[in-house]
Motif scaffolding. Structure first.
Motif, PDB file in Angstrom:
ATOM      1  N   ASP A  84      38.876  35.675  94.590  1.00 36.53           N
ATOM      2  CA  ASP A  84      39.087  35.960  93.168  1.00 36.53           C
ATOM      3  C   ASP A  84      37.805  35.714  92.383  1.00 36.53           C
ATOM      4  OD1 ASP A  84      40.733  36.735  90.965  1.00 36.53           O
ATOM      5  OD2 ASP A  84      40.889  34.632  90.390  1.00 36.53           O
ATOM      6  N   LYS A  85      37.064  34.674  92.771  1.00 35.55           N
ATOM      7  CA  LYS A  85      35.792  34.405  92.107  1.00 35.55           C
ATOM      8  C   LYS A  85      34.772  35.493  92.418  1.00 35.55           C
ATOM      9  CE  LYS A  85      32.287  30.834  91.417  1.00 35.55           C
ATOM     10  NZ  LYS A  85      31.869  29.448  91.753  1.00 35.55           N
ATOM     11  N   LEU A  86      34.695  35.921  93.669  1.00 35.43           N
ATOM     12  CA  LEU A  86      33.760  36.989  94.032  1.00 35.43           C
ATOM     13  C   LEU A  86      34.087  38.285  93.300  1.00 35.43           C
ATOM     14  CD1 LEU A  86      33.320  36.513  97.885  1.00 35.43           C
ATOM     15  CD2 LEU A  86      31.616  36.108  96.107  1.00 35.43           C
ATOM     16  N   ARG A  87      35.359  38.572  93.146  1.00 29.63           N
ATOM     17  CA  ARG A  87      35.760  39.789  92.440  1.00 29.63           C
ATOM     18  C   ARG A  87      35.265  39.754  91.001  1.00 29.63           C
ATOM     19  NH1 ARG A  87      42.088  41.119  92.198  1.00 29.63           N
ATOM     20  NH2 ARG A  87      42.033  39.066  91.175  1.00 29.63           N
ATOM     21  N   ARG A  88      35.258  38.548  90.413  1.00 29.28           N
ATOM     22  CA  ARG A  88      34.802  38.417  89.021  1.00 29.28           C
ATOM     23  C   ARG A  88      33.287  38.374  88.901  1.00 29.28           C
ATOM     24  NH1 ARG A  88      36.033  33.657  87.784  1.00 29.28           N
ATOM     25  NH2 ARG A  88      37.453  32.957  89.419  1.00 29.28           N
ATOM     26  N   THR A  89      32.613  37.781  89.887  1.00 33.34           N
ATOM     27  CA  THR A  89      31.160  37.590  89.764  1.00 33.34           C
ATOM     28  C   THR A  89      30.338  38.641  90.501  1.00 33.34           C
ATOM     29  OG1 THR A  89      31.161  36.084  91.668  1.00 33.34           O
ATOM     30  CG2 THR A  89      31.432  35.104  89.473  1.00 33.34           C
ATOM     31  N   ARG A  90      30.867  39.198  91.574  1.00 34.58           N
ATOM     32  CA  ARG A  90      30.128  40.186  92.374  1.00 34.58           C
ATOM     33  C   ARG A  90      30.793  41.558  92.376  1.00 34.58           C
ATOM     34  NH1 ARG A  90      26.448  37.358  95.706  1.00 34.58           N
ATOM     35  NH2 ARG A  90      26.155  35.328  94.732  1.00 34.58           N
ATOM     36  N   GLY A  91      31.955  41.658  91.716  1.00 31.39           N
ATOM     37  CA  GLY A  91      32.666  42.923  91.691  1.00 31.39           C
ATOM     38  C   GLY A  91      33.515  43.109  92.938  1.00 31.39           C
ATOM     39  N   SER A  92      34.388  44.115  92.890  1.00 26.21           N
ATOM     40  CA  SER A  92      35.289  44.384  94.010  1.00 26.21           C
ATOM     41  C   SER A  92      34.524  44.714  95.285  1.00 26.21           C
ATOM     42  CB  SER A  92      36.237  45.529  93.655  1.00 26.21           C
ATOM     43  OG  SER A  92      37.067  45.166  92.568  1.00 26.21           O
ATOM     44  N   GLU A  93      33.395  45.437  95.143  1.00 27.78           N
ATOM     45  CA  GLU A  93      32.618  45.799  96.320  1.00 27.78           C
ATOM     46  C   GLU A  93      31.984  44.575  96.966  1.00 27.78           C
ATOM     47  OE1 GLU A  93      30.910  48.186  99.307  1.00 27.78           O
ATOM     48  OE2 GLU A  93      32.636  48.380  97.975  1.00 27.78           O
ATOM     49  N   GLY A  94      31.512  43.641  96.155  1.00 26.13           N
ATOM     50  CA  GLY A  94      30.952  42.412  96.703  1.00 26.13           C
ATOM     51  C   GLY A  94      31.986  41.620  97.477  1.00 26.13           C
ATOM     52  N   ALA A  95      33.203  41.535  96.936  1.00 27.98           N
ATOM     53  CA  ALA A  95      34.273  40.822  97.636  1.00 27.98           C
ATOM     54  C   ALA A  95      34.629  41.517  98.942  1.00 27.98           C
ATOM     55  CB  ALA A  95      35.502  40.717  96.736  1.00 27.98           C
ATOM     56  N   ARG A  96      34.654  42.853  98.940  1.00 26.66           N
ATOM     57  CA  ARG A  96      34.962  43.593 100.164  1.00 26.66           C
ATOM     58  C   ARG A  96      33.889  43.391 101.229  1.00 26.66           C
ATOM     59  NH1 ARG A  96      37.220  47.524  96.599  1.00 26.66           N
ATOM     60  NH2 ARG A  96      35.198  48.563  96.379  1.00 26.66           N
ATOM     61  N   LEU A  97      32.638  43.404 100.799  1.00 28.09           N
ATOM     62  CA  LEU A  97      31.559  43.201 101.764  1.00 28.09           C
ATOM     63  C   LEU A  97      31.601  41.802 102.363  1.00 28.09           C
ATOM     64  CD1 LEU A  97      28.595  45.011  99.962  1.00 28.09           C
ATOM     65  CD2 LEU A  97      29.722  45.717 102.088  1.00 28.09           C
ATOM     66  N   TYR A  98      31.927  40.818 101.536  1.00 26.27           N
ATOM     67  CA  TYR A  98      32.038  39.449 102.028  1.00 26.27           C
ATOM     68  C   TYR A  98      33.136  39.365 103.081  1.00 26.27           C
ATOM     69  CZ  TYR A  98      32.186  34.322 101.861  1.00 26.27           C
ATOM     70  OH  TYR A  98      32.152  32.982 102.191  1.00 26.27           O
ATOM     71  N   ALA A  99      34.319  39.911 102.768  1.00 25.27           N
ATOM     72  CA  ALA A  99      35.443  39.861 103.702  1.00 25.27           C
ATOM     73  C   ALA A  99      35.114  40.624 104.986  1.00 25.27           C
ATOM     74  CB  ALA A  99      36.688  40.442 103.043  1.00 25.27           C
ATOM     75  N   ARG A 100      34.504  41.780 104.848  1.00 22.15           N
ATOM     76  CA  ARG A 100      34.190  42.588 106.024  1.00 22.15           C
ATOM     77  C   ARG A 100      33.156  41.895 106.907  1.00 22.15           C
ATOM     78  NH1 ARG A 100      30.860  48.241 105.779  1.00 22.15           N
ATOM     79  NH2 ARG A 100      30.464  48.400 108.032  1.00 22.15           N
ATOM     80  N   SER A 101      32.119  41.328 106.295  1.00 19.59           N
ATOM     81  CA  SER A 101      31.066  40.683 107.083  1.00 19.59           C
ATOM     82  C   SER A 101      31.608  39.490 107.861  1.00 19.59           C
ATOM     83  CB  SER A 101      29.915  40.238 106.174  1.00 19.59           C
ATOM     84  OG  SER A 101      30.333  39.232 105.263  1.00 19.59           O
ATOM     85  N   GLN A 102      32.481  38.704 107.228  1.00 17.30           N
ATOM     86  CA  GLN A 102      33.045  37.536 107.902  1.00 17.30           C
ATOM     87  C   GLN A 102      34.036  37.957 108.981  1.00 17.30           C
ATOM     88  OE1 GLN A 102      32.087  34.301 107.157  1.00 17.30           O
ATOM     89  NE2 GLN A 102      30.630  35.094 105.653  1.00 17.30           N
ATOM     90  N   SER A 103      34.866  38.947 108.680  1.00 21.52           N
ATOM     91  CA  SER A 103      35.878  39.391 109.646  1.00 21.52           C
ATOM     92  C   SER A 103      35.234  40.035 110.869  1.00 21.52           C
ATOM     93  CB  SER A 103      36.838  40.379 108.979  1.00 21.52           C
ATOM     94  OG  SER A 103      37.562  39.749 107.938  1.00 21.52           O
TER      95      SER A 103
END
Length: 507
Positions: A84-103
């Motif tokens: 939720d913090k990444l979505r607010r600070t890095r945008g939806s794409e930033g949150a998706r990239l974070y989740a994808r990179s970790q997964s």
């Protein structure tokens, strides 16, 4: 817990071979030198070796025995309340990239475990972030939505396998847990079989950037390399000023066997109660028992009473898991980046052949695996979709989350000035097994009295940037509250960023 039990040591270290790799004894010329033998360094060296690069990994102590050897070893993309913090600070794409990179890092690791046939207790489990107080339920609902939008199989639930009710939890299915040293020792063996080099007891003293780069070491040998990766948990080279963007914290761990029917069946964490993290691991041959691993009581190194914190954590374990016999205890250390996301990529704005991996914020297992793949892509010239997200040279996020940066700097300044004003106890009153910072001619001394009554005195000024250390009585170590350096009672460096020991003094 008794004093002896408090510092019994890491279960992961005690259940793996204690073999050593020779210190570097001669000058070496390689494609890539990796400094640091934790999960980020080993994963990077492993990936680079498989990519055809000649690699030397240099570790000041033993590989997979520092921070990585003291982890709780959850391998998950659910990092408490980050999406939720990444979505607010890095945008939806930033949150998706974070989740994808970790997964993707987790799934790649599962493939490596299968390919190499690594016996490392790899188990699939759901990961949960939970709260017991109803006041934070909406926060968890928002996190579940954000994690799901980022691409994780996340859901909000109100029922878990924990032995107490929760008000709510975020669940992400099909995550993993493992024995970190068994896994990483297998990586080390594979990279050596492919021609890579691993050298323990080899402290890197200086880094000369250029084409090529040169590293001087404590053994007197020099390593020449086209590229250098600094993966020392807390960077040991200050030229990038990354210490201003990292906040160290320490957490305690207690562990012991429980009947298999007390296994909560997942990996759990809450930020309530000064953090509580719960998981189990295989224990014994017959499957009737599991090792319960509980982490919490996070604190800044060099502050407060660590023994009292161990008591609180042990009491919590016994209260919630009646009958558990706590057989192991240890502590771990993490660095939180001031703008949420780890720092993985070029060491500084002018870097051409030097890279860094740091600031995993307590999630170094998936983070270190991700870093190994990201740095290998950058060094071999491949494209990586999340390079910009983790780039240490990023400025926009640092400015956007400036309050966290300023708060960290204020805490450092408070310790740098305030700790020098603390009253000093008389040395004569120091009991065996205790240490204290005392006033003496020429400045402050860190004095420890051993069990035989002998005094050991060293300078109290941390050799990193000069803050005063304080004594951790449970682990019998001197700790710097500014940047997390740790030293034994004779001043030897246990953990960086300091690279030089505390100076011996007479008393």
């Amino acid at each position: 817990m008794t004093e002896k039990q408090r510092v019994s040591g890491s279960y992961w270290l005690q259940t793996t071979p204690a073999g050593r790799h020779a210190a570097l004894a001669e000058d070496l010329d390689v494609d890539v030198a990796v400094v640091g033998g934790g999960i980020a360094g080993l994963c990077t060296a492993f990936e680079l070796t498989r990519a055809g690069r000649s690699v030397a990994l240099l570790e000041a102590g033993r590989i997979a025995a520092g921070v990585t050897g003291h982890t709780t070893a959850k391998v998950t993309a659910l990092h408490t309340l980050v999406y939720d913090k990444l979505r607010r600070t890095r945008g939806s794409e930033g949150a998706r990239l974070y989740a994808r990179s970790q997964s993707e890092a987790i799934e790649h690791t599962a493939d490596v475990v299968a390919e190499l046939g690594i016996d490392c207790d790899w188990e699939r489990r759901s990961a949960y972030t939970y709260v017991r107080g109803p006041g934070r339920v909406e926060e968890l609902r928002a996190e579940a939505r954000a994690a799901r939008e980022a691409g994780l199989p996340a859901s909000f639930v109100t029922s878990t396998g924990l032995p107490f009710p929760v008000a709510g939890a975020v669940e992400v299915a099909d995550q993993a847990q493992f024995h970190p040293r068994k896994y990483l020792l297998a990586l080390a063996a594979d990279l050596i079989a492919r021609g890579g080099r691993v050298h323990e007891d080899t402290t890197v003293l200086t880094l000369e950037e250029g084409s090529p780069c040169r590293l001087s070491t404590s053994t007197g040998a020099t390593v020449t390399a086209r590229d250098v990766v600094v993966a020392t948990h807390y960077p040991v080279f200050d030229r990038a000023l990354l210490f201003t963007r990292l906040s160290p914290r320490r957490e305690l761990v207690v562990a012991g066997p429980v009947p298999a029917d007390q296994d909560p069946g997942g990996m759990y964490i809450t930020t309530e109660e000064n953090t509580r993290s719960v998981r189990t691991a295989p224990h014994g041959e017959d499957g009737t028992r599991r090792l319960l691993v509980i982490t919490g009581e996070h604190f800044t190194p060099g502050t407060g009473d660590t023994r009292a914190r161990f008591d609180r954590l042990s009491d919590w374990a016994r209260r919630n898991f009646p009958g558990v016999e706590l057989t192991h205890s240890w502590a771990t250390q993490d660095n939180d980046p001031t703008d949420t996301v780890p720092l993985v990529g070029p060491l500084h704005p002018g870097a051409r052949h030097t890279y860094v991996a740091t600031g995993f914020g307590g999630w170094g297992m998936s983070g270190g695996m991700m870093a190994g793949r990201l740095l290998t892509a950058q060094i071999t010239g491949e494209e990586c979709a999340w390079s910009a997200l983790y780039d240490p040279r990023r400025l926009a996020s640092a400015v956007r989350e400036a309050p966290s940066f300023l708060k960290h700097q204020a805490q450092v300044a408070k310790h740098f000035v305030g700790d020098r004003l603390r009253p000093s106890p008389p040395v004569e009153a120091l009991p065996p097994g205790e240490g204290a910072v005392v006033r003496a001619e020429g400045g402050r001394l860190a004095v420890y009295r051993d069990e035989d009554g002998t005094l050991h005195a060293v300078s109290a000024r941390c050799t990193h940037l000069g803050c005063l250390v304080d004594f951790n009585a449970a682990e019998r170590a001197w700790e710097c509250p500014c940047h997390g350096s740790r030293f034994d009672t004779d001043g030897k460096v246990v953990q960086g960023p300091a690279t030089r020991p505390l100076e011996r003094r007479d008393i």
